[in-house]
Motif scaffolding. Sequence first.
Motif, PDB file in Angstrom:
ATOM      1  N   ILE A 227      -2.493   5.172 -13.114  1.00 10.71           N
ATOM      2  CA  ILE A 227      -2.129   4.301 -11.996  1.00 10.71           C
ATOM      3  C   ILE A 227      -3.273   3.352 -11.664  1.00 10.71           C
ATOM      4  CG2 ILE A 227      -1.446   4.277  -9.586  1.00 10.71           C
ATOM      5  CD1 ILE A 227      -0.155   7.000 -10.113  1.00 10.71           C
TER       6      ILE A 227
ATOM      7  N   ALA B  27       3.628   1.538  -1.542  1.00 10.62           N
ATOM      8  CA  ALA B  27       4.038   1.714  -2.933  1.00 10.62           C
ATOM      9  C   ALA B  27       2.930   2.390  -3.726  1.00 10.62           C
ATOM     10  CB  ALA B  27       4.370   0.364  -3.555  1.00 10.62           C
ATOM     11  N   LEU B  28       1.687   1.989  -3.459  1.00 11.59           N
ATOM     12  CA  LEU B  28       0.555   2.622  -4.149  1.00 11.59           C
ATOM     13  C   LEU B  28       0.466   4.100  -3.781  1.00 11.59           C
ATOM     14  CD1 LEU B  28      -1.852   2.149  -5.973  1.00 11.59           C
ATOM     15  CD2 LEU B  28      -3.188   1.534  -3.984  1.00 11.59           C
TER      16      LEU B  28
ATOM     17  N   PHE C  89       2.965   5.969  -2.819  1.00 11.75           N
ATOM     18  CA  PHE C  89       4.085   6.622  -3.502  1.00 11.75           C
ATOM     19  C   PHE C  89       3.713   6.927  -4.942  1.00 11.75           C
ATOM     20  CE2 PHE C  89       7.710   5.864  -6.356  1.00 11.75           C
ATOM     21  CZ  PHE C  89       8.575   6.867  -5.946  1.00 11.75           C
ATOM     22  N   LEU C  90       3.086   5.936  -5.617  1.00  7.56           N
ATOM     23  CA  LEU C  90       2.682   6.156  -7.006  1.00  7.56           C
ATOM     24  C   LEU C  90       1.686   7.298  -7.082  1.00  7.56           C
ATOM     25  CD1 LEU C  90       2.201   2.557  -8.399  1.00  7.56           C
ATOM     26  CD2 LEU C  90       3.989   4.145  -8.960  1.00  7.56           C
ATOM     27  N   ALA C  91       0.736   7.328  -6.139  1.00  5.96           N
ATOM     28  CA  ALA C  91      -0.326   8.330  -6.215  1.00  5.96           C
ATOM     29  C   ALA C  91       0.221   9.723  -5.955  1.00  5.96           C
ATOM     30  CB  ALA C  91      -1.417   7.989  -5.204  1.00  5.96           C
ATOM     31  N   LEU C  92       1.068   9.870  -4.959  1.00  4.01           N
ATOM     32  CA  LEU C  92       1.474  11.212  -4.539  1.00  4.01           C
ATOM     33  C   LEU C  92       2.730  11.690  -5.244  1.00  4.01           C
ATOM     34  CD1 LEU C  92       0.767  10.944  -0.744  1.00  4.01           C
ATOM     35  CD2 LEU C  92      -0.661  11.901  -2.524  1.00  4.01           C
ATOM     36  N   ARG C  93       3.686  10.810  -5.441  1.00  4.17           N
ATOM     37  CA  ARG C  93       4.977  11.247  -5.963  1.00  4.17           C
ATOM     38  C   ARG C  93       5.023  11.118  -7.480  1.00  4.17           C
ATOM     39  NH1 ARG C  93       8.926  14.532  -4.624  1.00  4.17           N
ATOM     40  NH2 ARG C  93      10.889  13.891  -5.510  1.00  4.17           N
ATOM     41  N   VAL C  94       4.478  10.019  -8.018  1.00  4.44           N
ATOM     42  CA  VAL C  94       4.533   9.792  -9.463  1.00  4.44           C
ATOM     43  C   VAL C  94       3.333  10.438 -10.147  1.00  4.44           C
ATOM     44  CG1 VAL C  94       4.545   8.035 -11.252  1.00  4.44           C
ATOM     45  CG2 VAL C  94       5.825   7.675  -9.179  1.00  4.44           C
ATOM     46  N   GLY C  95       2.148  10.242  -9.575  1.00  2.00           N
ATOM     47  CA  GLY C  95       0.950  10.800 -10.184  1.00  2.00           C
ATOM     48  C   GLY C  95       0.660  12.184  -9.657  1.00  2.00           C
ATOM     49  N   ASN C  96      -0.498  12.688 -10.031  1.00  2.00           N
ATOM     50  CA  ASN C  96      -0.829  14.049  -9.608  1.00  2.00           C
ATOM     51  C   ASN C  96      -2.085  14.058  -8.757  1.00  2.00           C
ATOM     52  OD1 ASN C  96      -2.567  13.318 -11.552  1.00  2.00           O
ATOM     53  ND2 ASN C  96      -2.106  14.978 -12.955  1.00  2.00           N
TER      54      ASN C  96
ATOM     55  N   PHE D 277      -3.667   9.942 -11.786  1.00  2.76           N
ATOM     56  CA  PHE D 277      -3.882   8.847 -10.841  1.00  2.76           C
ATOM     57  C   PHE D 277      -4.939   7.881 -11.354  1.00  2.76           C
ATOM     58  CE2 PHE D 277      -6.077   6.904  -7.226  1.00  2.76           C
ATOM     59  CZ  PHE D 277      -5.012   6.190  -6.722  1.00  2.76           C
TER      60      PHE D 277
ATOM     61  N   PHE E 270       0.823  -1.209   0.000  1.00  2.00           N
ATOM     62  CA  PHE E 270       0.000   0.000   0.000  1.00  2.00           C
ATOM     63  C   PHE E 270       0.859   1.263   0.000  1.00  2.00           C
ATOM     64  CE2 PHE E 270      -3.632  -2.681   1.059  1.00  2.00           C
ATOM     65  CZ  PHE E 270      -4.583  -2.086   0.262  1.00  2.00           C
TER      66      PHE E 270
ATOM     67  N   MET F 172       6.880  14.336 -14.666  1.00  2.00           N
ATOM     68  CA  MET F 172       6.198  13.070 -14.397  1.00  2.00           C
ATOM     69  C   MET F 172       4.858  13.335 -13.719  1.00  2.00           C
ATOM     70  SD  MET F 172       7.483  10.027 -11.938  1.00  2.00           S
ATOM     71  CE  MET F 172       9.107   9.930 -12.576  1.00  2.00           C
ATOM     72  N   GLN F 173       4.879  14.210 -12.702  1.00  2.00           N
ATOM     73  CA  GLN F 173       3.649  14.459 -11.955  1.00  2.00           C
ATOM     74  C   GLN F 173       2.606  15.163 -12.806  1.00  2.00           C
ATOM     75  OE1 GLN F 173       5.154  16.477  -8.573  1.00  2.00           O
ATOM     76  NE2 GLN F 173       5.823  14.598  -7.605  1.00  2.00           N
TER      77      GLN F 173
ATOM     78  N   ALA G 110       6.479   1.130  -8.435  1.00  2.00           N
ATOM     79  CA  ALA G 110       7.139   2.123  -7.592  1.00  2.00           C
ATOM     80  C   ALA G 110       8.651   1.927  -7.600  1.00  2.00           C
ATOM     81  CB  ALA G 110       6.597   2.034  -6.171  1.00  2.00           C
TER      82      ALA G 110
ATOM     83  N   VAL H  58       1.282  12.155 -15.395  1.00  2.00           N
ATOM     84  CA  VAL H  58       0.755  10.864 -14.942  1.00  2.00           C
ATOM     85  C   VAL H  58      -0.498  11.143 -14.124  1.00  2.00           C
ATOM     86  CG1 VAL H  58       1.203   8.801 -13.603  1.00  2.00           C
ATOM     87  CG2 VAL H  58       3.020   9.824 -14.922  1.00  2.00           C
TER      88      VAL H  58
ATOM     89  N   ARG I  73      -8.777  18.440 -19.352  1.00  4.39           N
ATOM     90  CA  ARG I  73      -7.811  18.359 -18.262  1.00  4.39           C
ATOM     91  C   ARG I  73      -6.510  19.051 -18.595  1.00  4.39           C
ATOM     92  NH1 ARG I  73      -5.592  14.190 -16.622  1.00  4.39           N
ATOM     93  NH2 ARG I  73      -5.942  12.907 -18.447  1.00  4.39           N
TER      94      ARG I  73
END
Lengths: 157, 268
Positions: free
Chosen positions: B206, A20-21, A23-30, B202, A18, B196-197, B171, B200, A55
């Motif tokens: 993701i 990792a998820l 991290f993906l949501a906050l750091r990688v995604g927006n 969510f 979780f 990246m942000q 990740a 990408v 968007r």
Amino acid sequence: MSRKLMDIWVGFFVVIGFSALLFLALRVGNAASANLGETYTLKAKFDNIGGLKVRGPVKSAGVVVGRIAAISLDPDAYEAVVTMRVNARYHFPRDTYASILTSGLLGEQYVGLDVGGDERMLKAGESFSRTQSAVVLEKLIGQFMLNKASEGAPNNK
Amino acid sequence: MPEPSSKGALGVIASLGHAVNEIAQRLGFVARFFAAILLYSGQSFRRIHLTIREMYFSGFQSLLIMLVSSLFIGMVLGLQGFETLQRFGSAEALGIMVALSLTRELGPVVAALLFASRAGSSITAEIGLMKATEQLMAMDMMAVNPIARVVAPKFWGGVLSMPLLASLFSAVGVFGGYLVGVVVIGVDEGAFWSQMQSSVDFRLDIWNGIIKSFVFGIAVSLIAVFEGYDSIPTAEGVSASIRRTVVNSALTILALDFVLTSFMFRGL
């Protein structure tokens, strides 16, 4: 292996899965920055929106102030109606120029707001009266060729 | 009606029909088996330690191979992406490339392929051996339903582990891309993360990747438990069913990935 130890390892596995998820949501995604806070709607009509997408960003002086919420075609005037959600902190004068610009040579397209000098501000739901459409490369080339042709015409005589 | 000869055109058609019949029968068996798992899966949640045990064996013990391979895949993406993007003068887009390829495709797909070969094969081997040594039959004799006691917990353990493993994979892969791109090659760190942000999403990228990995988890776990349960109870039979698990899982994952991708990202 005891059941207790197995529980601990599986719990550890679930926790790092979780995180990792997260991290993906906050750091990688927006997921964090997509939220603009309180917003209000503004509209603008364009003859041609080029490659503008829902968007996509709305920028003023290069700062992202909102996002494009919807794009539709006005069935009477055959104009594109772009609906934007703009952060409630920012207000724009009535004579603000809304134009479709491209970031970089091949980057994404966005709506740029060039602020005018009017005292009265646009209210929620109102439209920008002054807009500039996207530059379509084919039309630009066509115009250029036409100009070249008309330049060359007198010399032929 | 006379028996058709096994030679000539008629024989070819007959063997084709036989093969189609076989496949249809097998698919029907898989569907009924899946329905039985769902029907008897109440116990694997009421006695949750059964499922936790399977998550330990198929999820936790796959962690090491997942972490190492995702780190290397991320690093390779960093190297290759930089090499290509640099030609177009947009090395800063490396972050986007690494993150999108991992969250959308490589994370769920490669994690599922590794999961099929690491955990799926051992699930098949375990169930197959239990069948070969008549343990499943013994359970039936003791009025313990082997599907509820053995098969359903293994299935749910795999289904629950797969999305966690896939998000870990993505990740760690992004981190690997960061290591090579920013730390070793020297792409600007701010541009790497901010670009990246900004691109990408969510929900679109993701979350769709997580949905994919969930579907792959169902497919791989179902194939693994089915092949084990269906295996011929001999040494060769078990080995053949393990081989079928790995091959069928890989093919199913890749085919499902194409279908899911075409539904999820077509509007772009």
